[in-house]
Design a protein around this motif. Structure first.
Motif, short mmCIF file in Angstrom:
data_model
loop_
_atom_site.label_atom_id
_atom_site.label_comp_id
_atom_site.label_asym_id
_atom_site.label_seq_id
_atom_site.Cartn_x
_atom_site.Cartn_y
_atom_site.Cartn_z
N PHE A 241 0.84 -1.21 0.00
CA PHE A 241 0.00 0.00 0.00
C PHE A 241 0.87 1.26 0.00
N ALA A 242 2.00 1.21 0.72
CA ALA A 242 2.91 2.36 0.70
C ALA A 242 3.40 2.60 -0.72
N MET A 243 3.73 1.51 -1.42
CA MET A 243 4.22 1.64 -2.80
C MET A 243 3.11 2.15 -3.73
N ALA A 244 1.88 1.73 -3.45
CA ALA A 244 0.75 2.18 -4.29
C ALA A 244 0.60 3.70 -4.17
N ALA A 245 0.80 4.22 -2.95
CA ALA A 245 0.75 5.68 -2.78
C ALA A 245 1.89 6.32 -3.56
N ALA A 246 3.08 5.69 -3.44
CA ALA A 246 4.28 6.27 -4.06
C ALA A 246 4.15 6.37 -5.58
N ILE A 247 3.67 5.32 -6.22
CA ILE A 247 3.70 5.31 -7.69
C ILE A 247 2.52 6.03 -8.31
N THR A 248 1.49 6.31 -7.52
CA THR A 248 0.34 7.02 -8.11
C THR A 248 0.35 8.49 -7.70
N GLY A 249 1.40 8.91 -6.97
CA GLY A 249 1.43 10.30 -6.50
C GLY A 249 0.31 10.56 -5.50
N LEU A 282 0.54 5.55 10.20
CA LEU A 282 1.72 5.87 9.38
C LEU A 282 1.24 6.51 8.08
N HIS A 283 1.63 7.78 7.87
CA HIS A 283 1.23 8.48 6.64
C HIS A 283 2.30 8.28 5.57
N VAL A 284 1.85 8.10 4.33
CA VAL A 284 2.77 7.95 3.20
C VAL A 284 2.30 8.88 2.10
N ARG A 285 3.21 9.63 1.53
CA ARG A 285 2.83 10.45 0.36
C ARG A 285 4.03 10.62 -0.56
N CYS A 286 3.71 10.94 -1.81
CA CYS A 286 4.80 11.16 -2.77
C CYS A 286 4.31 12.16 -3.80
N ASP A 287 5.02 13.28 -3.89
CA ASP A 287 4.61 14.29 -4.88
C ASP A 287 5.79 14.76 -5.71
N ARG A 288 6.78 13.88 -5.86
CA ARG A 288 7.94 14.25 -6.67
C ARG A 288 8.39 13.02 -7.47
N PRO A 289 9.19 13.21 -8.51
CA PRO A 289 9.65 12.05 -9.28
C PRO A 289 10.45 11.10 -8.39
N LEU A 290 10.31 9.81 -8.64
CA LEU A 290 11.01 8.81 -7.81
C LEU A 290 12.46 8.68 -8.26
N ARG A 291 13.36 8.48 -7.30
CA ARG A 291 14.77 8.25 -7.61
C ARG A 291 15.03 6.74 -7.68
N PRO A 292 16.06 6.32 -8.43
CA PRO A 292 16.36 4.88 -8.52
C PRO A 292 16.92 4.35 -7.19
N ILE A 293 17.04 3.05 -7.09
CA ILE A 293 17.37 2.43 -5.80
C ILE A 293 18.19 1.16 -6.00
N ALA A 376 2.74 -7.18 -7.68
CA ALA A 376 3.60 -6.21 -8.38
C ALA A 376 2.94 -5.77 -9.69
N LEU A 377 2.23 -6.71 -10.34
CA LEU A 377 1.55 -6.35 -11.59
C LEU A 377 0.30 -5.50 -11.32
N VAL A 378 -0.33 -5.72 -10.18
CA VAL A 378 -1.44 -4.82 -9.80
C VAL A 378 -0.90 -3.40 -9.65
N LEU A 379 0.25 -3.28 -8.97
CA LEU A 379 0.85 -1.95 -8.82
C LEU A 379 1.16 -1.34 -10.19
N ALA A 380 1.74 -2.18 -11.06
CA ALA A 380 2.06 -1.67 -12.40
C ALA A 380 0.79 -1.18 -13.09
N GLY A 381 -0.28 -1.93 -12.93
CA GLY A 381 -1.57 -1.55 -13.53
C GLY A 381 -2.07 -0.22 -13.00
N LEU A 382 -1.85 0.04 -11.70
CA LEU A 382 -2.32 1.31 -11.10
C LEU A 382 -1.61 2.52 -11.71
N ALA A 383 -0.35 2.26 -12.17
CA ALA A 383 0.44 3.37 -12.71
C ALA A 383 0.41 3.41 -14.24
N ALA A 384 -0.20 2.39 -14.87
CA ALA A 384 -0.12 2.29 -16.33
C ALA A 384 -1.24 3.07 -17.01
#
Ligand SMILES: CC(=O)N[C@H]1[C@@H](OP(=O)(O)OP(=O)(O)OC[C@H]2O[C@@H](n3ccc(=O)[nH]c3=O)[C@H](O)[C@@H]2O)O[C@H](CO)[C@@H](O)[C@@H]1O
Ligand SMILES: C=C(OP(=O)(O)O)C(=O)O
Length: 421
Positions: A241-249, A282-293, A376-384
């Motif tokens: 869920f944290a990643m879902a917030a991250a990739i969908t802004g 625990l709050h999670v948010r993302c409003d900037r481009p993601l950096r690699p890891i 992981a593919l559900v996450l990809a679908g949320l961002a696709a």
């Protein structure tokens, strides 16, 4: 056939309720069968397919089980266990079936394992389990497909695991809990789920020291009794869920008692995701481009292999090249080919993957090869852009409860379908 249909583009916002941990509740169901009297109550039980299979398996060996789905509560009465056979048609559908062996050995003097399932991740040996039982005095007859373990009482011994196996540690603790004398398990797993299982076993009357140190000592006791226990939150569900917030802004508040994301939080922070704790939320948010890891999977407290696949999706959207080294399982990169069908650029060599981001993702028909590649593919679908269809959804349902309902409540466009094929 269960399939998930996801249309991307919506930012996820709101409160995400994190389920109880799959990898804690399954050993706890196995532990409940160690109690010869009374009813065990497990709370915060995730309503996932693996729990349904565990209930079927417990019933198959003679336990009385009530699964109260709305209340997320299991009631287990193991006083009448009568069948040592873990039947293939249930046991082969999930990994947790391996966790029923100690109770059958103690209660019935034998366990007949007709198969063990679980995610298809390459080699998944069980030698530490069977060698451990042997050192405790059991006789293990490993046939082509069926494994027969017999023991008329186990006796404590010193055991060493070549690597700190998660279910191996849980099984050997359960086997030692009712053995005569003292057992020492060296190089034991440190995962929080293992500690939660130790907590439950201790309430049941087991004498276990050293949980979380890698050296566990178990003083065998005569009997264990039924208790009530609340399953810890699922850090893998929370990570997703944290990643879902991250990739969908988006912006999510994660709720789950005592939630601790550990290293996944630090990795996502390095990628530019903001976390803030407000009391129990625990709050999670993302409003900037993601950096690699860079990610190197390891046993706890290292980066959990089960979150490596969803992180690959996040990496595909990050601005630069990410590096992933999978050190636990030798077959966990089947996701790369599926993500590439959606436009990602993931190149795999042996146990290492390079993810060249950012690549805009486009909806496609893709295949879940295991539970975590499915999510992981559900996450990809949320961002696709467009529609992503993921089969087989059953694999996702093995580990995530009411996924479509929970994600829709946060604004996602996702449906779960069942069809004849
Ligand atoms: C139900 C459950 O809790 N599943 C989790 C558990 O699986 P599981 O307990 O099966 O995973 P293990 O920790 O046992 O396995 C890790 C590695 O050790 C090897 N090994 C393990 C046992 C053994 O007897 N011999 C051996 O060689 C395996 O092949 C694998 O490469 O831990 C994994 C690693 O964190 C997670 O991905 C799974 O979600
Ligand atoms: C590998 C996993 O599960 P299991 O051990 O139950 O197959 C998982 O949860 O990713």
């Amino acid at each position: 056939m269960v399939r998930y249909r996801v249309r991307g583009g919506n930012a996820l916002r709101g409160t995400a309720f994190i389920q109880g941990a799959k990898n804690a509740v399954l050993p706890m169901i196995g532990a409940a069968l160690l109690a010869a009297k009374g009813r065990t109550v497990l709370r915060n039980v995730p309503i996932i397919e693996d729990v349904r299979r565990a209930v079927e398996l417990a019933e198959a060996v003679g336990a009385y089980v009530e699964l109260h789905e709305a209340e997320r509560t299991l009631v287990i009465d193991a006083s009448r266990l009568n069948n040592p056979v873990l039947p293939a048609e249930i046991a082969r559908r999930f990994r947790g079936s391996v966790l029923f062996t100690p109770a059958l050995l103690h209660r019935l003097g034998e366990a007949v394992v007709e198969g063990v399932g679980g995610c298809n991740l390459g080699s998944r040996n069980l030698d530490f389990h069977y060698l451990g039982y042997k050192r405790l005095g059991a006789v293990v007859d490993e046939g082509e497909t069926v494994i027969h373990v017999k023991a008329s009482g186990l006796t404590g011994a010193t055991l060493y695991l070549d690597t700190p196996s998660h279910t191996g540690t849980e099984n050997l603790i359960m086997a030692a809990a009712l053995a005569r004398g003292t057992t020492v398990i060296e190089n034991a797993a440190l995962e929080p789920e293992v500690l939660d299982v130790i907590d439950m076993l201790s309430k049941m009357g087991a004498r276990i020291r050293g949980g979380g140190t890698g050296f566990i000592t178990v003083e065998g006791v005569e009997e264990l009794h039924a208790v009530e226990h609340t399953v810890m939150p699922d850090r893998l569900d929370a990570g997703v869920f944290a990643m879902a917030a991250a990739i969908t802004g988006g912006e999510l508040s994660l709720v789950g008692t005592g939630l601790d994301l550990g290293v996944v939080r630090y990795k996502l922070e390095q990628m530019g995701v903001d976390f803030a704790r407000q009391g129990a939320v625990l709050h999670v948010r993302c409003d900037r481009p993601l950096r690699p890891i860079n990610i190197i999977t390891d046993t706890y407290p290292g980066f959990a292999t089960d979150l490596q696949s969803p992180m690959m999706t996040v990496a595909a959207l990050a601005d630069g090249t990410s590096y992933i080294h999978e050190r636990i399982f030798d077959g966990r990169f089947a996701l790369a080919g599926e993500l590439n069908k959606m436009g990602a650029n993931v190149q795999v060599e042996d146990s290492r993957a390079m993810v060249f981001g950012p690549t805009p993702l486009t909806g496609a028909r893709v295949t879940a090869h295991d539970l975590r590649s499915g999510i992981a593919l559900v996450l990809a679908g949320l961002a696709a852009e467009g529609e992503t269809v993921i089969e087989s959804g059953y694999l996702i349902d093995r580990g995530h409860a009411h996924l479509a309902t929970r994600m829709r409540a946060l604004g996602a466009d996702i449906t779960r379908e069942i069809s004849d094929r």
